[in-house]
Design an enzyme around this catalytic site. Structure first.
Site, PDB file in Angstrom:
ATOM      1  N   LEU A  58       0.858  -1.176   0.000  1.00 34.27           N
ATOM      2  CA  LEU A  58       0.000   0.000   0.000  1.00 34.27           C
ATOM      3  C   LEU A  58       0.896   1.228   0.000  1.00 34.27           C
ATOM      4  CD1 LEU A  58      -2.661  -0.881   2.765  1.00 34.27           C
ATOM      5  CD2 LEU A  58      -2.894  -1.152   0.289  1.00 34.27           C
ATOM      6  N   ASP A  59       0.460   2.294  -0.649  1.00 33.87           N
ATOM      7  CA  ASP A  59       1.220   3.539  -0.606  1.00 33.87           C
ATOM      8  C   ASP A  59       1.401   3.984   0.844  1.00 33.87           C
ATOM      9  OD1 ASP A  59       1.179   3.524  -3.366  1.00 33.87           O
ATOM     10  OD2 ASP A  59      -0.461   4.970  -3.538  1.00 33.87           O
ATOM     11  N   ARG A  60       2.482   4.699   1.094  1.00 31.99           N
ATOM     12  CA  ARG A  60       2.807   5.105   2.461  1.00 31.99           C
ATOM     13  C   ARG A  60       1.657   5.829   3.173  1.00 31.99           C
ATOM     14  NH1 ARG A  60       8.717   7.153   4.465  1.00 31.99           N
ATOM     15  NH2 ARG A  60       8.275   7.078   6.685  1.00 31.99           N
ATOM     16  N   VAL A  62      -1.483   5.510   2.853  1.00 28.78           N
ATOM     17  CA  VAL A  62      -2.712   4.702   2.827  1.00 28.78           C
ATOM     18  C   VAL A  62      -2.684   3.705   3.983  1.00 28.78           C
ATOM     19  CG1 VAL A  62      -4.076   3.068   1.447  1.00 28.78           C
ATOM     20  CG2 VAL A  62      -2.861   4.955   0.329  1.00 28.78           C
ATOM     21  N   ARG A 161      -6.208   6.465  -6.547  1.00 29.54           N
ATOM     22  CA  ARG A 161      -6.011   7.889  -6.308  1.00 29.54           C
ATOM     23  C   ARG A 161      -6.192   8.706  -7.587  1.00 29.54           C
ATOM     24  NH1 ARG A 161      -0.339   7.888  -3.107  1.00 29.54           N
ATOM     25  NH2 ARG A 161      -0.760  10.145  -3.048  1.00 29.54           N
TER      26      ARG A 161
END
Length: 222
Positions: A58-60, A62, A161
């Protein structure tokens, strides 16, 4: 402190807090994988190195469900499940603009600019882009914000996103994709709510759900 959602001999599912890296990068910051290794080492009093395989990321900024493998056999089988899109991912996103339809499917061709770590979405086919698809539906509207349930069909970098931003519904706090202001903790209101997958050894279906963060962005939807 890890929030463990599911664990057995082969897999470990945790609720990643926003702001924590899943895997190491040039910052050298502590990662979710580091924390998982320390957790297993302490809980089971394991000597030497502990194996933890990162299955997906997961993106940081998120939060939400992240699945880790505790054995190399599980890692190989789970990697194949994700590669062949045999998992079902459900995300929650909070946006400040009502979507044009209460339910819909978005298809774009996404092109990632790695030097700037940003992805662009094109409505028409782009030779250098990857076809990307997601389904969304509006769950709730509270206090001028809208809670969307998102099911990505493909798994591209920054996909949810940039695709939500492309319909003029940027995620709350996501300055990179058009949100007007940041959230106090620098997170974005995107949460990996649920993951369904086939267990790598038992071959049964496993469903893991994660409660959203305890911050103001999610307050209206608790």
């Amino acid at each position: 402190m890890l929030e463990v959602l599911y664990e057995d001999n082969h897999v470990l599912a945790v609720n990643k807090p926003a702001g924590l890296l899943v895997h190491g990068d040039e910052t050298g910051d502590t990662t979710l994988a580091d924390m998982a290794k320390a957790y297993i080492k302490e809980k089971y009093n394991k000597p030497g190195n502990v194996f933890v395989g990162v299955v997906h990321r997961l993106d940081r900024p998120v939060s939400g469900v992240v699945l880790l493998a505790k054995t190399s056999k599980a890692l190989a089988r789970l990697n194949e499940l994700f590669r062949s899109r045999k998992t079902q991912k459900t995300y929650w996103a909070v946006v400040q603009r009502r979507p044009p339809q209460e339910e819909g499917t978005l298809v774009h061709w996404l092109v990632k600019d790695s030097s700037r770590n940003i992805t662009k979405a094109y409505a028409k086919e782009n030779r250098s882009g990857q076809r990307s698809e997601l389904h969304y539906r509006l769950l709730q509207a509270q206090q001028g914000c809208y809670l969307l349930e998102v099911n990505p069909i493909t798994g591209r970098s920054h996909q949810i996103r940039v695709q939500l931003a492309s319909m003029r519904c940027p995620i709350l706090g996501d300055l990179k994709y058009g949100a007007p202001q940041p959230l106090p903790d620098k997170s974005i209101a995107l949460h990996a709510r649920q993951l369904q997958f086939e267990h790598p050894t038992l071959k049964t279906q496993v469903t893991v759900s994660a409660p959203p963060p305890q911050n103001a962005a999610w307050g209206p939807f608790r």
